[in-house]
Design a protein around this motif. Sequence first.
Motif, PDB file in Angstrom:
ATOM      1  N   VAL A 193       0.799  -1.392  -0.056  1.00  0.00           N
ATOM      2  CA  VAL A 193      -0.117  -0.088  -0.034  1.00  0.00           C
ATOM      3  C   VAL A 193       1.010   1.189  -0.089  1.00  0.00           C
ATOM      4  O   VAL A 193       0.760   2.180  -0.554  1.00  0.00           O
ATOM      5  N   LEU A 196       3.179   1.237  -3.368  1.00  0.00           N
ATOM      6  CA  LEU A 196       2.487   1.552  -4.689  1.00  0.00           C
ATOM      7  C   LEU A 196       1.541   2.653  -4.654  1.00  0.00           C
ATOM      8  O   LEU A 196       1.398   3.268  -5.824  1.00  0.00           O
ATOM      9  N   CYS A 197       0.897   2.943  -3.526  1.00  0.00           N
ATOM     10  CA  CYS A 197      -0.377   3.798  -4.004  1.00  0.00           C
ATOM     11  C   CYS A 197      -0.651   4.959  -2.734  1.00  0.00           C
ATOM     12  O   CYS A 197      -0.656   6.052  -3.267  1.00  0.00           O
ATOM     13  N   VAL A 198      -0.501   4.563  -1.434  1.00  0.00           N
ATOM     14  CA  VAL A 198      -0.824   5.647  -0.448  1.00  0.00           C
ATOM     15  C   VAL A 198       0.247   5.734   0.471  1.00  0.00           C
ATOM     16  O   VAL A 198       0.535   4.999   1.380  1.00  0.00           O
ATOM     17  N   VAL A 232      -8.279   1.497  -0.921  1.00  0.00           N
ATOM     18  CA  VAL A 232      -6.794   2.038  -1.454  1.00  0.00           C
ATOM     19  C   VAL A 232      -7.044   3.014  -2.475  1.00  0.00           C
ATOM     20  O   VAL A 232      -6.247   3.953  -2.599  1.00  0.00           O
ATOM     21  N   GLU A 233      -7.699   2.638  -3.570  1.00  0.00           N
ATOM     22  CA  GLU A 233      -7.826   3.470  -4.904  1.00  0.00           C
ATOM     23  C   GLU A 233      -8.481   4.808  -4.392  1.00  0.00           C
ATOM     24  O   GLU A 233      -7.973   5.844  -4.783  1.00  0.00           O
ATOM     25  N   TYR A 236      -5.941   6.877  -2.782  1.00  0.00           N
ATOM     26  CA  TYR A 236      -4.965   7.483  -3.978  1.00  0.00           C
ATOM     27  C   TYR A 236      -5.374   8.394  -4.810  1.00  0.00           C
ATOM     28  O   TYR A 236      -4.857   9.745  -4.954  1.00  0.00           O
ATOM     29  N   LEU A 273      -3.672  -3.847  -5.977  1.00  0.00           N
ATOM     30  CA  LEU A 273      -2.700  -2.923  -5.813  1.00  0.00           C
ATOM     31  C   LEU A 273      -1.590  -2.633  -6.760  1.00  0.00           C
ATOM     32  O   LEU A 273      -1.476  -1.460  -7.340  1.00  0.00           O
ATOM     33  N   ILE A 276      -3.415  -1.027  -9.835  1.00  0.00           N
ATOM     34  CA  ILE A 276      -4.145   0.225  -9.479  1.00  0.00           C
ATOM     35  C   ILE A 276      -2.853   1.180 -10.157  1.00  0.00           C
ATOM     36  O   ILE A 276      -3.146   2.052 -10.774  1.00  0.00           O
ATOM     37  N   ARG A 277      -1.775   0.767  -9.538  1.00  0.00           N
ATOM     38  CA  ARG A 277      -0.475   1.546  -9.762  1.00  0.00           C
ATOM     39  C   ARG A 277      -0.223   1.403 -11.247  1.00  0.00           C
ATOM     40  O   ARG A 277      -0.142   2.624 -11.843  1.00  0.00           O
ATOM     41  N   TYR A 280      -2.597   3.357 -13.644  1.00  0.00           N
ATOM     42  CA  TYR A 280      -2.527   4.981 -13.512  1.00  0.00           C
ATOM     43  C   TYR A 280      -1.329   5.274 -14.084  1.00  0.00           C
ATOM     44  O   TYR A 280      -1.376   6.323 -14.778  1.00  0.00           O
TER      45      TYR A 280
END
Length: 294
Positions: A193, A196-198, A232-233, A236, A273, A276-277, A280
């Motif tokens: 998490v 990659l994202c937050v 998570v998204e 993000y 996850l 998602i990364r 984007y």
Amino acid sequence: MAPLLLQLAVLGAALAAAALVLISIVAFTTATKMPALHRHEEEKFFLNAKGQKETLPSIWDSPTKQLSVVVPSYNEEKRLPVMMDEALSYLEKRQKYGSDKVRVITLVKNRGKGGAIRMGIFSSRGEKILMADADGATKFPDVEKLEKGLNDLQPWPNQMAIACGSRAHLEKESIAQRSYFRTLLMYGFHFLVWFLCVKGIRDTQCGFKLFTREAASRTFSSLHVERWAFDVELLYIAQFFKIPIAEIAVNWTEIEGSKLVPFWSWLQMGKDLLFIRLRYLTGAWRLEQTRKMN
């Protein structure tokens, strides 16, 4: 020996790079360009106290309540009544509500937890919107902590702010009760998490989150993931739009009946996850201004 090790290292790096490129291609080609915001005809109405159909409001209408609470529910006939009794008892002490205090939206198909919450968010009337899990693991009066956390973020840019309930302060206690394997999975998920994202949010998965109406509209209208990794998204997206986020410690108790199977669910979330990364990063998904539902 040294040249052989060097060759193996180069080969390993090349294979890793090739795997990453392949995964990126898969993530890009399987991505839907924009989140599906379609609502089926049967999902545009709810039954009032007289059993008559009424049209649901829209998140883009002006608010008519101070607070809306969205509770996703799927096969929750055992846990939901307990949670609802606690929530309604607390809310009625704060303010008396009319006969329309509870509205049930029946979805035509299973959209996943994130998809169900989005349908509820888009039908909310409140100036602030709380999402809460049906298991009642978080004590409902802790909404006051989230409200204070939200107010402490003022002034809100474009009236947008989010307060996330957090169980991070309970981590040491939970580790003591978990097996080493589950603890390893937990730390692995937290690392993914963060990596990659937050950044800056220790507990992204707590189902107790409070949004201003504008923040809910902006984030949920851009949401692609509808299953377990949707939180998570969502965060993000919030960080991309520079929406201020407060992480607030809440009381939490584990309730039996969870639908998550630790290993397989976390493996699925790990894949989500990464996708998602990559989606984007490759431009398969782009964040745009808030769009109204069809």
